[in-house]
Design an enzyme around this catalytic site. Structure first.
Site, PDB file in Angstrom:
ATOM      1  N   GLY A 239       0.758  -1.243   0.000  1.00 36.94           N
ATOM      2  CA  GLY A 239       0.000   0.000   0.000  1.00 36.94           C
ATOM      3  C   GLY A 239       0.785   1.287   0.000  1.00 36.94           C
ATOM      4  N   PRO A 275       4.647  -5.467  -0.525  1.00 36.71           N
ATOM      5  CA  PRO A 275       4.705  -4.258  -1.366  1.00 36.71           C
ATOM      6  C   PRO A 275       4.631  -4.623  -2.846  1.00 36.71           C
ATOM      7  CG  PRO A 275       6.917  -4.859  -0.663  1.00 36.71           C
ATOM      8  CD  PRO A 275       5.985  -5.835   0.005  1.00 36.71           C
ATOM      9  N   GLY A 276       3.911  -3.829  -3.591  1.00 40.02           N
ATOM     10  CA  GLY A 276       3.834  -4.044  -5.033  1.00 40.02           C
ATOM     11  C   GLY A 276       4.334  -2.803  -5.750  1.00 40.02           C
ATOM     12  N   ARG A 277       3.472  -1.779  -5.763  1.00 36.75           N
ATOM     13  CA  ARG A 277       3.745  -0.543  -6.493  1.00 36.75           C
ATOM     14  C   ARG A 277       5.079   0.091  -6.106  1.00 36.75           C
ATOM     15  NH1 ARG A 277      -0.643   2.643  -8.133  1.00 36.75           N
ATOM     16  NH2 ARG A 277      -1.895   1.594  -6.564  1.00 36.75           N
ATOM     17  N   ARG A 313      -4.977   2.655 -16.001  1.00 43.27           N
ATOM     18  CA  ARG A 313      -5.067   3.402 -14.738  1.00 43.27           C
ATOM     19  C   ARG A 313      -5.735   4.774 -14.873  1.00 43.27           C
ATOM     20  NH1 ARG A 313      -1.601   4.802 -11.692  1.00 43.27           N
ATOM     21  NH2 ARG A 313      -2.651   4.089  -9.820  1.00 43.27           N
ATOM     22  N   TYR A 317      -9.039   4.881 -12.685  1.00 40.81           N
ATOM     23  CA  TYR A 317      -8.909   5.564 -11.381  1.00 40.81           C
ATOM     24  C   TYR A 317      -8.612   7.056 -11.528  1.00 40.81           C
ATOM     25  CZ  TYR A 317      -7.257   0.703 -10.733  1.00 40.81           C
ATOM     26  OH  TYR A 317      -7.096  -0.660 -10.776  1.00 40.81           O
ATOM     27  N   CYS A 344     -12.115   2.964 -29.008  1.00 44.36           N
ATOM     28  CA  CYS A 344     -13.396   3.648 -29.197  1.00 44.36           C
ATOM     29  C   CYS A 344     -14.158   3.797 -27.881  1.00 44.36           C
ATOM     30  CB  CYS A 344     -14.224   2.873 -30.211  1.00 44.36           C
ATOM     31  SG  CYS A 344     -13.285   2.625 -31.710  1.00 44.36           S
ATOM     32  N   GLU A 345     -13.600   4.556 -26.975  1.00 44.55           N
ATOM     33  CA  GLU A 345     -14.224   4.845 -25.683  1.00 44.55           C
ATOM     34  C   GLU A 345     -13.755   6.239 -25.279  1.00 44.55           C
ATOM     35  OE1 GLU A 345     -15.777   2.550 -23.386  1.00 44.55           O
ATOM     36  OE2 GLU A 345     -15.437   0.704 -24.520  1.00 44.55           O
ATOM     37  N   TYR A 373       0.858  -2.278 -12.164  1.00 39.27           N
ATOM     38  CA  TYR A 373      -0.537  -2.276 -12.604  1.00 39.27           C
ATOM     39  C   TYR A 373      -0.685  -1.708 -14.019  1.00 39.27           C
ATOM     40  CZ  TYR A 373      -0.891  -3.019  -7.608  1.00 39.27           C
ATOM     41  OH  TYR A 373      -0.711  -3.524  -6.343  1.00 39.27           O
TER      42      TYR A 373
HETATM   43  N1  LLP Z   1      -1.516  -7.055  -0.660  1.00 36.83           N
HETATM   44  C1  LLP Z   1      -2.816  -7.154  -0.991  1.00 36.83           C
HETATM   45  C2  LLP Z   1      -3.666  -8.097  -0.266  1.00 36.83           C
HETATM   46  C3  LLP Z   1      -3.327  -6.365  -2.030  1.00 36.83           C
HETATM   47  O1  LLP Z   1      -4.612  -6.462  -2.341  1.00 36.83           O
HETATM   48  C4  LLP Z   1      -2.469  -5.470  -2.725  1.00 36.83           C
HETATM   49  C5  LLP Z   1      -2.982  -4.645  -3.811  1.00 36.83           C
HETATM   50  C6  LLP Z   1      -1.120  -5.412  -2.345  1.00 36.83           C
HETATM   51  C7  LLP Z   1      -0.679  -6.212  -1.304  1.00 36.83           C
HETATM   52  C8  LLP Z   1      -0.125  -4.517  -3.025  1.00 36.83           C
HETATM   53  O2  LLP Z   1      -0.436  -3.178  -2.862  1.00 36.83           O
HETATM   54  P1  LLP Z   1       0.584  -2.037  -3.338  1.00 36.83           P
HETATM   55  O3  LLP Z   1       1.815  -2.120  -2.461  1.00 36.83           O
HETATM   56  O4  LLP Z   1       0.911  -2.291  -4.747  1.00 36.83           O
HETATM   57  O5  LLP Z   1      -0.185  -0.778  -3.139  1.00 36.83           O
HETATM   58  N2  LLP Z   1      -4.773  -1.567  -9.794  1.00 36.83           N
HETATM   59  C9  LLP Z   1      -4.683  -0.522  -8.793  1.00 36.83           C
HETATM   60  C10 LLP Z   1      -4.103  -1.016  -7.500  1.00 36.83           C
HETATM   61  C11 LLP Z   1      -4.836  -2.199  -6.929  1.00 36.83           C
HETATM   62  C12 LLP Z   1      -4.207  -2.734  -5.690  1.00 36.83           C
HETATM   63  C13 LLP Z   1      -4.799  -4.039  -5.311  1.00 36.83           C
HETATM   64  N3  LLP Z   1      -4.199  -4.658  -4.174  1.00 36.83           N
HETATM   65  C14 LLP Z   1      -3.888   0.635  -9.370  1.00 36.83           C
HETATM   66  O6  LLP Z   1      -3.468   0.579 -10.515  1.00 36.83           O
HETATM   67  O7  LLP Z   1      -3.709   1.647  -8.691  1.00 36.83           O
END
Ligand code: LLP
Length: 419
Positions: A239, A275-277, A313, A317, A344-345, A373
């Site tokens: 997050g 962590p992802g993003r 994105r 969003y 076409c949107e 993402y």
């Molecule tokens: N853990 C869980 C259980 C999650 O659902 C997520 C993201 C993460 C970790 C990783 O979160 P991050 O560190 O990346 O914030 N598609 C959207 C974001 C969706 C996030 C879904 N869950 C976007 O492009 O902003």
């Protein structure tokens, strides 16, 4: 911090000239910087030095096997949310004891695959999921390590659609029900209760919601221990936001870590992060070419060859992504454009009313911070092929996913024999 910068007026990805790359690959395409991926994983680990956490990269953010291999070699585990992501993580060489499985709707087949692999932890989100997991574990003669994902009812996240920790959201076990469900889990023979899990949202740009949620989690652990549950892991989810070039300046991982250490040190738990993003967001760009410049009556449109099916994105969003010319042109007058794709949107846009140096047909632009993402959320809408992903490492590059041919795109389709 990332490794995309201008050198003598030309955009480089590490030591690779992006315009030259575009000539070889054909636009549009994603470029990832290996150095940036490695750096972010190191920064995260360093922030928690001495605490020995499990950093389980959230595979949903970028699931390319090459990306996962890079992160694996930096010590990363994986947070997966499907059988497919589990297979990817294993294929990338991530050890099962570094894999956590999240998500509200794990199917029986997915759970079996994860039990057979011997993963580190199931993050369970509801009573029926717990029952099903217990039954499947007993069937296969295994014991499933479980953390319940609890919903702390805290609002957080850069957009309503990516906020997950409020009580009206579909995620997690309601706070008031958590202790009761832990009590039931303890009675189950196929389940080994090991931890507490939460994830409150994505693109979180300040520490306050983390503090609110994690303090509640610390209290819950104390309560559960008082109930006789031995909790020795705390999974704090992902997050943490990244700078996208707009107003928000998210906290540095060191400040995030300091907060967490303060709140969790007395608990003596092993920390898990997903962590992802934060790891891959700024490690990727989307390179696209201007097809036309269209002078609308009210607006000027820069029509580019990438579209919402490649990076959804902004459409989904209202996300802000910085857009820069690949060949710098600071002398050009600034012009206000809507940057749009060919789909076409009306929601097919990358930016609205964005001031950019004047651009013309054939010019290349880079859409920044597209490493998370981006490719993973792509589709073939309008029968547009999924675009290549290219990895750079110093002056080398490799196509880590190629563009499919039209025949490959339709290969799974068939006409019934009455046609
Ligand atoms: N853990 C869980 C259980 C999650 O659902 C997520 C993201 C993460 C970790 C990783 O979160 P991050 O560190 O990346 O914030 N598609 C959207 C974001 C969706 C996030 C879904 N869950 C976007 O492009 O902003």
């Amino acid at each position: 911090m990332h490794h995309f910068e201008y050198r003598s007026g030309r955009l480089y990805a590490e030591d690779v000239d992006v315009a030259a790359l575009a000539d070889r690959i054909g636009s549009p395409f994603y470029v990832y910087s290996e150095a940036t991926l490695r750096r972010h994983m190191r920064v995260f680990h360093k922030a928690f030095e001495g605490a020995d956490p499990l950093v389980a990269f959230s595979v949903k953010a970028n699931s390319n096997i090459a990306v996962l291999k890079i992160l694996q070699s930096e010590g990363s585990g994986a947070d997966v949310v499907s059988g497919g992501e589990l297979q990817r993580a294993l294929k990338a060489g991530i050890a099962p004891d570094k894999i956590v499985f999240s998500g509200i709707g794990k199917t029986r087949d997915e759970v079996k695959a994860a039990l057979n692999a011997g993963i580190y932890q199931f993050n369970v989100e509801s009573a029926p999921e717990l029952e099903a997991l217990n039954a499947l574990a007993l069937e296969t003669g295994k014991s499933a390590p479980v953390a319940l994902r609890v919903n702390p009812d805290v609002a957080a996240g850069g957009h309503d659609k990516i906020s997950t920790g409020r009580k009206e959201d579909k995620f997690g076990v309601a706070w008031e029900e958590a202790r009761g469900l832990y009590g039931r889990a303890r009675e189950m023979k196929g389940v080994d209760v090991v931890g507490v899990d939460l994830h409150i949202g994505s693109q979180i740009a300040d520490l306050a919601p983390f503090e609110a949620a994690f303090s509640k989690a610390a209290q819950l652990i104390a309560d559960l221990r008082a109930d006789g549950c031995s909790i020795d892991r705390l999974d704090l989810g992902g997050g943490l936001g990244i700078p996208y070039g707009d107003a928000a300046t998210p906290p540095h991982p060191n400040d995030y870590a300091a907060l967490i250490k303060r709140l969790t040190a007395p608990l003596g738990v092993r920390l898990i992060f997903e962590p992802g993003r934060m790891i891959c967001g700024n490690a990727g760009i989307l390179v696209t070419r201007v097809i036309f410049v269209k002078e609308g009556v009210a607006r000027k449109f820069l029509i580019v060859d990438a579209a919402m099916n490649d990076l959804i994105r902004p459409a989904l969003y209202d996300a802000h992504h910085e857009i820069i010319p690949v060949i710098q042109n600071d002398e050009a007058p600034r012009t206000t454009y809507d940057v749009v794709g060919p789909v076409c949107e009306s929601s097919d846009f990358f930016a609205k009313a964005r001031a950019l140096p004047e651009m013309k047909e054939g010019d290349l632009a880079a859409i920044m911070s597209a490493g998370a993402y981006g490719a993973v959320q792509a589709s073939q809408y309008n029968t547009r092929p999924l675009i290549p992903e290219v990895l750079v490492n110093s002056d080398r590059h490799a196509v880590i996913r190629r563009r499919p041919s039209f025949d490959e795109m339709i290969a799974l389709e068939a006409s019934p024999d009455w046609l």
